[in-house]
Design an enzyme around this catalytic site. Structure first.
Site, short mmCIF file in Angstrom:
data_model
loop_
_atom_site.label_atom_id
_atom_site.label_comp_id
_atom_site.label_asym_id
_atom_site.label_seq_id
_atom_site.Cartn_x
_atom_site.Cartn_y
_atom_site.Cartn_z
N GLY A 9 -58.26 -5.79 43.34
CA GLY A 9 -58.17 -4.45 43.89
C GLY A 9 -56.89 -4.17 44.64
O GLY A 9 -56.03 -5.05 44.81
N ASP A 35 -53.36 -14.67 47.61
CA ASP A 35 -52.32 -14.59 48.65
C ASP A 35 -51.80 -15.97 49.07
O ASP A 35 -50.69 -16.08 49.61
CB ASP A 35 -52.85 -13.86 49.90
CG ASP A 35 -52.89 -12.35 49.71
OD1 ASP A 35 -52.55 -11.86 48.61
OD2 ASP A 35 -53.26 -11.65 50.68
N PHE A 38 -48.28 -17.00 47.27
CA PHE A 38 -47.00 -16.31 47.39
C PHE A 38 -45.88 -17.34 47.51
O PHE A 38 -46.03 -18.37 48.17
CB PHE A 38 -46.97 -15.41 48.64
CG PHE A 38 -47.45 -14.01 48.38
CD1 PHE A 38 -46.72 -13.15 47.56
CD2 PHE A 38 -48.62 -13.55 48.95
CE1 PHE A 38 -47.15 -11.86 47.32
CE2 PHE A 38 -49.07 -12.25 48.72
CZ PHE A 38 -48.33 -11.41 47.89
N ASP A 55 -44.87 -7.23 45.58
CA ASP A 55 -46.06 -6.72 44.89
C ASP A 55 -45.97 -6.83 43.37
O ASP A 55 -46.47 -5.98 42.65
CB ASP A 55 -46.33 -5.27 45.34
CG ASP A 55 -46.86 -5.22 46.76
OD1 ASP A 55 -48.03 -4.87 46.94
OD2 ASP A 55 -46.11 -5.56 47.69
#
Length: 201
Positions: A9, A35, A38, A55
């Site tokens: 989402g 996450d 990253f 992003d």
């Protein structure tokens, strides 16, 4: 039995909140947070829009994430133990192979990476409108703070681009309204997962 659930989402849509709640209530449940994959800030490129490209899929070590998911698939019990997840005791009645093991995979670009698409048994995607997303994003404290203009110049355009790509993939994705209360979203997902698991048994 192994069951992999995607909770995808928009940024600040409530993915982590729902995931953390499910993790506490589903049996033998592990989680992989996108996450956590990253790359380091000095490895993030600056794009044509003038912003560091956080992003986009190349900001993440998706190979490492895929390998983590595959490690769970190969041995969910070993994975759970190595991640400090306590497993339900195996009763003498239940065949260990019939025990349900669940993996929640949570992130903002879950359904945009081809090698992961075929692992999901169930896919959810939380959406919220632009204004609400911008409001929530402005109240969050990030390790690397958002520079001025990042939301409109990079975050939202990338969300729209990736959502469009995702909608063209072959996955059966169930959309969730992120404006509902956390409790409503959780209850909807929890009941849906329970029904899906019953149908698998």
């Amino acid at each position: 039995m192994k069951y992999i659930i995607g909770i995808g989402g928009v940024t600040n849509g409530g993915k982590t909140t729902v995931t953390n709640k499910l993790m506490k209530t589903l049996p033998n449940c592990c989680v992989v947070h996108q996450d956590d994959f990253f790359k380091k800030p000095d490895q993030i490129e600056v794009g044509d829009d003038g912003f560091k490209q956080w992003d986009v899929i190349t900001a993440l070590d998706m190979e490492a994430m895929t390998n983590t998911v595959k490690a769970w698939m190969e041995n969910p019990v070993k994975f759970a133990r190595s991640h400090g997840v306590s497993l339900a005791p195996v009763s003498e009645v239940v065949d260990p192979d019939e025990q349900i093991h669940i993996l929640l995979v949570e992130g903002f670009l879950l359904y945009n990476y081809a090698p992961l698409l075929d692992v999901f048994n169930k896919c959810y995607y939380i959406t919220i409108p632009y204004e609400e997303c911008k409001r929530r994003r402005s109240t969050r404290q990030y390790t690397v703070p958002d520079p001025p203009g990042l939301f409109d110049g990079h975050v939202w355009p990338m969300y729209l681009k990736h959502r469009s790509e995702m909608e063209n993939c072959s996955l059966n994705i169930e959309y969730l309204d992120g404006l509902k209360t956390k409790e409503e979203i959780y209850n909807q997902v929890y009941e849906d997962i329970q029904n899906s698991l019953l149908n698998c048994l």
